[in-house]
Write a protein that holds these residues in place. Structure first.
Motif, PDB file in Angstrom:
ATOM      1  N   LEU A   1       2.275   3.774   2.235  1.00  0.00           N
ATOM      2  CA  LEU A   1       3.070   3.354   1.091  1.00  0.00           C
ATOM      3  C   LEU A   1       4.483   3.627   1.263  1.00  0.00           C
ATOM      4  O   LEU A   1       5.245   2.847   0.917  1.00  0.00           O
ATOM      5  CB  LEU A   1       2.377   4.489   0.009  1.00  0.00           C
ATOM      6  CG  LEU A   1       1.076   4.084  -0.409  1.00  0.00           C
ATOM      7  CD1 LEU A   1       0.512   5.159  -1.327  1.00  0.00           C
ATOM      8  CD2 LEU A   1       1.008   2.821  -1.421  1.00  0.00           C
TER       9      LEU A   1
ATOM     10  N   GLU B   1       6.228   0.035  -8.412  1.00  0.00           N
ATOM     11  CA  GLU B   1       4.461   0.133  -8.434  1.00  0.00           C
ATOM     12  C   GLU B   1       4.297   0.955  -7.402  1.00  0.00           C
ATOM     13  O   GLU B   1       3.522   1.959  -7.270  1.00  0.00           O
ATOM     14  CB  GLU B   1       3.842  -1.153  -8.598  1.00  0.00           C
ATOM     15  CG  GLU B   1       2.321  -1.073  -8.382  1.00  0.00           C
ATOM     16  CD  GLU B   1       1.777  -2.256  -8.419  1.00  0.00           C
ATOM     17  OE1 GLU B   1       0.593  -2.405  -7.642  1.00  0.00           O
ATOM     18  OE2 GLU B   1       1.903  -3.311  -9.026  1.00  0.00           O
ATOM     19  N   VAL B   2       4.837   0.659  -6.156  1.00  0.00           N
ATOM     20  CA  VAL B   2       4.652   1.438  -4.871  1.00  0.00           C
ATOM     21  C   VAL B   2       5.210   2.780  -5.055  1.00  0.00           C
ATOM     22  O   VAL B   2       4.591   3.914  -4.832  1.00  0.00           O
ATOM     23  CB  VAL B   2       4.933   0.556  -3.531  1.00  0.00           C
ATOM     24  CG1 VAL B   2       5.086   1.438  -2.305  1.00  0.00           C
ATOM     25  CG2 VAL B   2       4.417  -0.688  -3.166  1.00  0.00           C
TER      26      VAL B   2
ATOM     27  N   ARG C   1       2.852   9.766  -7.655  1.00  0.00           N
ATOM     28  CA  ARG C   1       1.307  10.236  -7.812  1.00  0.00           C
ATOM     29  C   ARG C   1       0.823  10.926  -6.887  1.00  0.00           C
ATOM     30  O   ARG C   1       0.225  11.970  -7.202  1.00  0.00           O
ATOM     31  CB  ARG C   1       0.465   9.491  -8.495  1.00  0.00           C
ATOM     32  CG  ARG C   1       1.275   8.861  -9.875  1.00  0.00           C
ATOM     33  CD  ARG C   1       0.359   7.809 -10.615  1.00  0.00           C
ATOM     34  NE  ARG C   1      -1.129   8.052 -10.586  1.00  0.00           N
ATOM     35  CZ  ARG C   1      -1.483   8.756 -11.509  1.00  0.00           C
ATOM     36  NH1 ARG C   1      -0.903   9.538 -12.588  1.00  0.00           N
ATOM     37  NH2 ARG C   1      -2.769   8.989 -11.739  1.00  0.00           N
ATOM     38  N   VAL C   2       0.724  10.388  -5.578  1.00  0.00           N
ATOM     39  CA  VAL C   2       0.148  11.132  -4.294  1.00  0.00           C
ATOM     40  C   VAL C   2       0.921  12.500  -4.148  1.00  0.00           C
ATOM     41  O   VAL C   2       0.405  13.508  -3.813  1.00  0.00           O
ATOM     42  CB  VAL C   2       0.003  10.152  -3.291  1.00  0.00           C
ATOM     43  CG1 VAL C   2      -0.355  11.039  -1.901  1.00  0.00           C
ATOM     44  CG2 VAL C   2      -0.857   9.164  -3.340  1.00  0.00           C
TER      45      VAL C   2
ATOM     46  N   ARG D   1       5.818   4.653  -7.771  1.00  0.00           N
ATOM     47  CA  ARG D   1       4.959   5.300  -8.632  1.00  0.00           C
ATOM     48  C   ARG D   1       3.544   6.017  -8.024  1.00  0.00           C
ATOM     49  O   ARG D   1       3.242   6.879  -8.088  1.00  0.00           O
ATOM     50  CB  ARG D   1       4.522   4.387  -9.872  1.00  0.00           C
ATOM     51  CG  ARG D   1       5.630   4.319 -10.827  1.00  0.00           C
ATOM     52  CD  ARG D   1       5.214   3.673 -12.363  1.00  0.00           C
ATOM     53  NE  ARG D   1       4.698   2.420 -12.003  1.00  0.00           N
ATOM     54  CZ  ARG D   1       5.356   1.379 -12.301  1.00  0.00           C
ATOM     55  NH1 ARG D   1       6.761   1.523 -12.480  1.00  0.00           N
ATOM     56  NH2 ARG D   1       4.830   0.001 -11.981  1.00  0.00           N
ATOM     57  N   HIS D   2       3.000   4.887  -6.995  1.00  0.00           N
ATOM     58  CA  HIS D   2       1.785   5.214  -6.347  1.00  0.00           C
ATOM     59  C   HIS D   2       2.015   6.577  -5.307  1.00  0.00           C
ATOM     60  O   HIS D   2       1.544   7.683  -5.585  1.00  0.00           O
ATOM     61  CB  HIS D   2       1.432   4.161  -5.770  1.00  0.00           C
ATOM     62  CG  HIS D   2       0.003   4.266  -5.180  1.00  0.00           C
ATOM     63  ND1 HIS D   2      -1.083   4.219  -5.832  1.00  0.00           N
ATOM     64  CD2 HIS D   2      -0.363   4.406  -3.830  1.00  0.00           C
ATOM     65  CE1 HIS D   2      -2.159   4.539  -5.127  1.00  0.00           C
ATOM     66  NE2 HIS D   2      -1.773   4.684  -3.995  1.00  0.00           N
TER      67      HIS D   2
ATOM     68  N   GLU E   1      -3.032  11.962  -7.436  1.00  0.00           N
ATOM     69  CA  GLU E   1      -3.898  10.871  -6.895  1.00  0.00           C
ATOM     70  C   GLU E   1      -4.004  11.263  -5.396  1.00  0.00           C
ATOM     71  O   GLU E   1      -3.225  11.832  -4.938  1.00  0.00           O
ATOM     72  CB  GLU E   1      -3.109   9.591  -6.992  1.00  0.00           C
ATOM     73  CG  GLU E   1      -3.740   8.290  -6.736  1.00  0.00           C
ATOM     74  CD  GLU E   1      -3.068   7.038  -7.238  1.00  0.00           C
ATOM     75  OE1 GLU E   1      -3.006   6.497  -6.347  1.00  0.00           O
ATOM     76  OE2 GLU E   1      -2.352   7.172  -8.157  1.00  0.00           O
TER      77      GLU E   1
END
Length: 80
Positions: A59, A36-37, A43-44, A39-40, A49
């Protein structure tokens, strides 16, 4: 872009990762949080994102902490 999924990070543990995801609740929770982290972060990095540099750095630090914890579990299980 560099791949950070666990199969790329620890190819020598590929089978063990799968086994531990199925048999260890702790490993499975850490595994899910790691991805999850990750993927975040991705995306950034691809500008899908928004995040400040500080948030992105946090992150990445969390991803590294999770990776270290998962690695310790993998090493411990391979010794047994």
């Amino acid at each position: 872009m560099e791949q950070h999924d666990l199969n790329h990070e620890f190819p020598e543990y590929r089978d063990q990762i799968h086994t531990m995801k199925m048999s260890s609740g702790r490993f499975s929770r850490l595994f899910d949080e790691y991805h999850e982290v990750n993927r975040h972060v991705v995306r950034v990095e691809v500008n899908a994102e928004l995040a400040t540099d500080f948030e992105l750095e946090d992150l990445k630090k969390r991803r590294l902490q999770l990776k270290d914890a998962l690695y310790e579990l993998l090493k411990g299980a391979s010794v047994n």
